[in-house]
Design an enzyme around this catalytic site. Sequence first.
Site, PDB file in Angstrom:
ATOM      1  N   ASP A 570      48.301  44.020 111.462  1.00 58.57           N
ATOM      2  CA  ASP A 570      48.264  42.840 110.596  1.00 58.57           C
ATOM      3  C   ASP A 570      48.579  43.287 109.175  1.00 58.57           C
ATOM      4  OD1 ASP A 570      46.551  39.897 110.609  1.00 58.57           O
ATOM      5  OD2 ASP A 570      46.772  40.963 108.690  1.00 58.57           O
ATOM      6  N   ASN A 578      52.610  35.837  99.539  1.00 57.08           N
ATOM      7  CA  ASN A 578      53.004  34.414  99.518  1.00 57.08           C
ATOM      8  C   ASN A 578      52.669  33.787  98.182  1.00 57.08           C
ATOM      9  OD1 ASN A 578      54.208  33.912 101.988  1.00 57.08           O
ATOM     10  ND2 ASN A 578      52.235  33.699 103.030  1.00 57.08           N
ATOM     11  N   ASP A 587      58.423  35.010 104.156  1.00 54.99           N
ATOM     12  CA  ASP A 587      59.202  34.960 105.417  1.00 54.99           C
ATOM     13  C   ASP A 587      60.131  36.160 105.531  1.00 54.99           C
ATOM     14  OD1 ASP A 587      58.023  32.679 106.212  1.00 54.99           O
ATOM     15  OD2 ASP A 587      59.748  31.350 105.873  1.00 54.99           O
ATOM     16  N   GLU A 613      50.858  36.766 110.359  1.00 54.84           N
ATOM     17  CA  GLU A 613      51.359  38.069 109.902  1.00 54.84           C
ATOM     18  C   GLU A 613      50.841  39.183 110.798  1.00 54.84           C
ATOM     19  OE1 GLU A 613      48.750  36.660 109.136  1.00 54.84           O
ATOM     20  OE2 GLU A 613      47.325  37.920 108.064  1.00 54.84           O
TER      21      GLU A 613
HETATM   22  N1  LIG Z   1      55.400  33.371 104.466  1.00 54.58           N
HETATM   23  C1  LIG Z   1      54.669  33.242 105.553  1.00 54.58           C
HETATM   24  N2  LIG Z   1      53.374  33.453 105.485  1.00 54.58           N
HETATM   25  C2  LIG Z   1      52.612  33.391 106.589  1.00 54.58           C
HETATM   26  C3  LIG Z   1      53.181  33.122 107.841  1.00 54.58           C
HETATM   27  N3  LIG Z   1      52.156  33.137 108.767  1.00 54.58           N
HETATM   28  C4  LIG Z   1      50.992  33.401 108.094  1.00 54.58           C
HETATM   29  N4  LIG Z   1      51.294  33.528 106.774  1.00 54.58           N
HETATM   30  C5  LIG Z   1      50.401  33.784 105.697  1.00 54.58           C
HETATM   31  O1  LIG Z   1      49.708  34.955 105.862  1.00 54.58           O
HETATM   32  C6  LIG Z   1      48.549  34.872 105.062  1.00 54.58           C
HETATM   33  C7  LIG Z   1      47.364  35.422 105.784  1.00 54.58           C
HETATM   34  O2  LIG Z   1      46.351  35.471 104.923  1.00 54.58           O
HETATM   35  P1  LIG Z   1      44.931  36.022 105.270  1.00 54.58           P
HETATM   36  O3  LIG Z   1      44.566  35.632 106.688  1.00 54.58           O
HETATM   37  O4  LIG Z   1      44.042  35.592 104.229  1.00 54.58           O
HETATM   38  O5  LIG Z   1      45.093  37.565 105.275  1.00 54.58           O
HETATM   39  P2  LIG Z   1      45.691  38.564 104.259  1.00 54.58           P
HETATM   40  O6  LIG Z   1      46.010  37.895 102.977  1.00 54.58           O
HETATM   41  O7  LIG Z   1      46.895  39.237 104.920  1.00 54.58           O
HETATM   42  O8  LIG Z   1      44.623  39.543 104.094  1.00 54.58           O
HETATM   43  P3  LIG Z   1      44.121  40.609 105.134  1.00 54.58           P
HETATM   44  O9  LIG Z   1      44.687  40.282 106.448  1.00 54.58           O
HETATM   45  O10 LIG Z   1      42.683  40.445 105.103  1.00 54.58           O
HETATM   46  O11 LIG Z   1      44.651  41.872 104.624  1.00 54.58           O
HETATM   47  C8  LIG Z   1      48.371  33.391 104.687  1.00 54.58           C
HETATM   48  O12 LIG Z   1      48.679  33.204 103.334  1.00 54.58           O
HETATM   49  C9  LIG Z   1      49.369  32.718 105.567  1.00 54.58           C
HETATM   50  O13 LIG Z   1      49.889  31.542 104.957  1.00 54.58           O
HETATM   51  C10 LIG Z   1      54.556  32.907 107.909  1.00 54.58           C
HETATM   52  O14 LIG Z   1      55.148  32.649 108.949  1.00 54.58           O
HETATM   53  N5  LIG Z   1      55.263  33.014 106.754  1.00 54.58           N
END
Ligand SMILES: Nc1nc2c(ncn2[C@@H]2O[C@H](COP(=O)(O)OP(=O)(O)OP(=O)(O)O)[C@@H](O)[C@H]2O)c(=O)[nH]1
Length: 690
Positions: A570, A578, A587, A613
């Site tokens: 992850d 983002n 993306d 992610e």
């Molecule tokens: N651009 C984009 N962002 C995504 C997609 N799928 C998930 N996200 C983003 O990934 C982020 C996940 O955030 P969190 O679950 O808070 O995790 P994190 O910020 O990676 O933090 P940790 O996992 O704790 O390191 C969110 O902002 C989602 O909007 C996608 O297909 N595209």
Amino acid sequence: MNDVTAAKLAEALNNCANEPVHIPGTIQPHGYLLAFSADFSAVVAVSDGVQKLLNAEPADIFNSTPADLLPSSLFEGVNNALKRLKHGVPNWSFDCHLAEAEPKNCFCTCYLSDSIVILEVEPVVRRPPDDYIAEITDQLDRLRETTTVQETLEQLTKSVAVLSGYERILVYRFDNNWNGEVIAEHRTAEDIHSYLGHSFPASDIPSQVRALYQKNVLRDIVDATASPAKILLNPDIEHSAKLNLTAGVLRGVSPIHLKYLANMGVKRALSVAMFEDTKLWGLLSCHGLEPSQVHPYQRHAIKALVAVAKERMLLQRQYAAERFYAATEESRKALLDPQKEIMAPDELLSAEGDRWLKLFNVESVALVHGRQTTVVGEDCDKSVLVDAANWLVDKHSATGLFSTSELAATKLEAVFAETDFCGLLAVALPYDRSKTGWLLFLRKEVLEVRNWAGHPEKTTIEHYKGVDVLSPRKSFASWQEIVRGKSREWQREEKQAARFLAEDLAIGASAYQIEQLNEKLKKANKRLKHLVHTDALTQIWNRYHLEQSVDEQIAVAKRYDRCLSVIIFDIDNFKGVNDTYGHDIGDTVLQNLALSIEDEMRDGDIFGRWGGEEFLILAIESDLEDAEKLAERLRKKLLSVEFEKAGTITASFGVAEMQEGDTRSSLIKRADEALYKAKNSGRNRVVSAG
Ligand SMILES: Nc1nc2c(ncn2[C@@H]2O[C@H](COP(=O)(O)OP(=O)(O)OP(=O)(O)O)[C@@H](O)[C@H]2O)c(=O)[nH]1
């Protein structure tokens, strides 16, 4: 053309064609004619000269009953014939010996003409020799031994000469315009003029004469130099003025025709009509240099020879047609060979076209469909083919067939004007309801050298029976005409074979279309499968596919007792990416990460997006240590990648190896827990499930 205008010529031709040759009002003077009322009780008409036969004056003849008038053998003969005629026999002949009259031996023919009973009496001058039947049998055998149409016709002329004593025997074949060409000839002496290869214009045998041949196949002119004998009508009996002599043998000859024969140097003539199916095909014509009479048996023998020749020719034509069909069959087998890969119609034409060029004796074969054309052989302008096909669609879709050996005489003249083609055989491809697909066979000009017997243009006109008619030609000297603008004619079997091939092409085309559809379907399925199993953003396997793969690989590993590990990773703090650079950049990071990781993967391993992610790797045949190493390598790889605006990113990895009793969810759960630990212990690290 002298001073004969086209209009005058047309009128004269028309007058000739309207001469009522079946009711001439005369008979040939060597015989006698008597006509009786339907009940055979009164004499209706007699020919001039019959007094000699009956030993009575015309006035007495008309006042007598047939029973009183006729010698008993003749009377009985007619009575007997009448019984047959009443049963529908068209005419009845019998030999008759006249004890008290001259000639002693007669040949009599009886027939009905509009219910009037007609008796024709021919004196029999000379009987055929005793071995005549043996001679006929021999000649029939010779005919039966012939193997080609030409051989049959030549043998026919020879056999007829042997059996009849005529000096020149011709077989005369009609073309589509009723011009005749002499295609076989036998002469009993070298110095007799030959007409072999010569043509005679249609006006020589006008339509009403041809119609007569349909009803009575034989015409015997015993003495072309003799004046005809008039038919005298009984003034006391009311009846139609003219007797129809179609069914007889003595019918008087038109003076115009007698003149024609005289100009040709012919003093007696006998013709037998030859038919192809029911259509008049030609004539067997016998010419004699001196007047003479063949015995009626000889006439029958000639008729029998013609009938056998006709059967023979029919058989030979069938053999020729069969040979042609057999050759076509080869091509059809190739077209419909199920072993061969399916080809488009134009490919089929390219593959088989050369064979068709030879088989159909054509210069080009073309396939036209809409604006698409394929040509084999000599090229033809695309627009010509398309225009021709459009015309065919418009005019000949109903039958699906069109043929001509003279394009210039058809509505396609302008379309083909700039080409060398003169003949076209076109068949519609029957797969096509609108008949827009056509297979075209094209032939070039074949110069035809026509040797006319006499100059057809040197026509003169004369007055006959109150109207203008064509004068019989004075000279039959050979005159050569070159006929241009025509190709070889299309044979019936060629048309049939072309239809077969078009059918096969159509079947081929349908098979091709079905195959094309199948191909499309396969591609669509593949695309669909791709869509179902692939992540739209990163183009790597999606969760659906990963779940299936985990299930499958667990089963395989269990069956073959192999190891299997799962890595889930992850991206760290992806929300920040983002938030800072926008979702689009986020993306792009996901896409580039997928590419970078894919590059590092072994071929057998399965890598996909687990969600958001989060990514999953199925490390096939890997134990925990191998998987840890892989995860570590990937973690480091990520550190080395510059994600454009987002710079470098890190990810946390959870690793778990399959254990006994593991299911998809238990295995993934352990990997997930390990990932959770990695996140919680500072991120950017690999943690294994214990
Ligand atoms: N651009 C984009 N962002 C995504 C997609 N799928 C998930 N996200 C983003 O990934 C982020 C996940 O955030 P969190 O679950 O808070 O995790 P994190 O910020 O990676 O933090 P940790 O996992 O704790 O390191 C969110 O902002 C989602 O909007 C996608 O297909 N595209």
